[in-house]
Enzyme design. Structure first.
Site, short mmCIF file in Angstrom:
data_model
loop_
_atom_site.label_atom_id
_atom_site.label_comp_id
_atom_site.label_asym_id
_atom_site.label_seq_id
_atom_site.Cartn_x
_atom_site.Cartn_y
_atom_site.Cartn_z
CG ASP A 1 2.61 4.96 -3.31
OD1 ASP A 1 1.50 5.06 -2.73
OD2 ASP A 1 3.71 4.96 -2.70
CB ALA B 1 -1.98 8.19 7.68
CB SER C 1 -7.84 -3.62 4.08
OG SER C 1 -7.04 -4.28 3.10
CG HIS D 1 3.09 -6.16 -1.96
ND1 HIS D 1 1.96 -5.69 -1.33
CD2 HIS D 1 3.36 -7.36 -1.38
CE1 HIS D 1 1.56 -6.57 -0.42
NE2 HIS D 1 2.39 -7.58 -0.42
CD GLN E 1 0.24 -4.45 3.03
OE1 GLN E 1 -0.43 -5.39 2.64
NE2 GLN E 1 -0.22 -3.57 3.92
N PRO F 1 -8.99 4.81 9.60
CG PRO F 1 -9.47 6.24 7.83
CD PRO F 1 -8.54 5.18 8.27
N GLY G 1 -2.83 2.37 7.58
CA GLY G 1 -3.50 2.43 6.27
C GLY G 1 -3.52 1.13 5.50
CB CYS H 1 13.03 -9.14 -18.78
SG CYS H 1 12.74 -10.49 -19.91
#
Ligand code: BV8
Length: 246
Positions: free
Chosen positions: A105, A232, A190, A120, A102, A215, A188, A128
């Site tokens: 980065d 992780a 939610s 995503h 997802q 966690p 990692g 554009c």
């Protein structure tokens, strides 16, 4: 996180088809703020959900463009962590391994993951806002967002905003992998954002097992055969070493 469950280690070693689904938490140890953590500095007063929408871009194009420029600079300064790298090691050992993320980065790619299913989009790519086509170079006309060199429409990050459809090819690829997976390793996230959050349930519906690494508990925790309470960067390398001790 104490001892790893024996049955999980065995299932991991034996599995032929594994799908990993990652969220912002796997990049937390690279120093990337997770999606729902309080934003810092200039962006502290905004909720990500209110910026990552077509409406926000429509109303405040410069603000949204600058938010992504900030996040792109964070991503460029960040380095993949041992969690990202462990998934590369897993892909080398599992006959059929699919990495679905997802995250936008690009850290999985920088860690060496070859095929990453980006549900995503990816913050390093720009497109554009009119024809959706990729744009790699544009003139610095002094305005922000920059304008498309083809048609003059504002440029936008190549990410999926709330209310927008996910890329059909990524969804098809992810759903096929989730259906076939013996294990769905969820790291990692939610588990709040759909349709991504439904993927582990697809694995379960097809007789596979869900492993969660986080966690904190999440809405997915009750559906997980194993929910490992940890980060992780701690848990993933231990899982890999336990399943492939060589
Ligand atoms: C769509 C890109 C339809 C942009 C993102 C009600 C029910 C179900 C669905 C909906 C609903 N209301 C609205 C919807 C739809 C909506 C949605 O799901 N909303 C949610 C909020 C309820 N979904 C959509 O709009 C999707 N599109 O449905 O379109 C459609 C169909 C056809 C035609 C037209 C339209 C689009 C969703 C995609 C949105 N874009 N990102 C950007 O990044 O700016 S989503 C965004 O959230 C990020 O991509 C992020 O990855 C994703 C999920 O967040 P997480 O990754 O989980 O991150 P988060 O911070 O939440 O959690 C971090 C976790 O890590 C925590 O659990 C934490 O404990 C853990 N952690 C922390 N440290 C560590 C760790 N874990 C391990 N190790 C650590 N060290």
């Amino acid at each position: 996180m104490d001892r790893l469950p024996e049955d999980l280690v065995n299932a991991l070693h034996r599995a032929r088809r594994i799908m990993a689904l990652t969220g912002a938490g796997i990049s937390a140890e690279s120093g990337m703020p997770t999606f729902r953590e309080a934003q810092t500095g200039l962006w502290a007063r905004f909720q990500p959900e209110e910026l990552a929408t077509p409406e926000a871009f429509e109303r405040h194009p410069r603000r949204v463009w600058e938010w992504y420029a900030w996040r792109r600079s964070l991503a460029a300064q960040a380095r993949p962590n041992v969690g990202h790298r462990t998934l590369v090691g897993l892909a080398d050992r599992v006959p059929d391994f699919t990495l679905v993320t997802q995250n936008v980065d690009n850290l999985h790619q920088r860690a060496g993951s070859r095929e990453v299913v980006e549900l995503h989009g990816n913050i390093l790519r720009t497109r554009c806002s009119q024809d959706g086509g990729p744009v790699t170079e544009w003139a610095d006309g002094g305005t922000l967002p920059p304008l498309c060199p083809r048609c003059g429409a504002p440029l936008r990050p190549d990410v999926v905003w709330f209310g927008e459809a996910l890329p059909a090819d990524a969804v098809a690829h992810a759903w096929r992998a989730a259906e076939a997976a013996e294990l769905c390793l969820v790291v990692g996230t939610s588990a709040l954002v759909h349709p991504a959050a439904s993927l582990p349930l697809v694995t379960r519906e097809h007789g596979g097992l869900v492993v969660e690494v986080n966690p904190e508990p999440t809405p997915l925790t009750p559906q997980a055969a194993w929910s490992l309470r940890g980060r992780a960067g701690d848990v993933l390398p231990r899982l890999l070493a336990a399943a492939w001790p060589d």
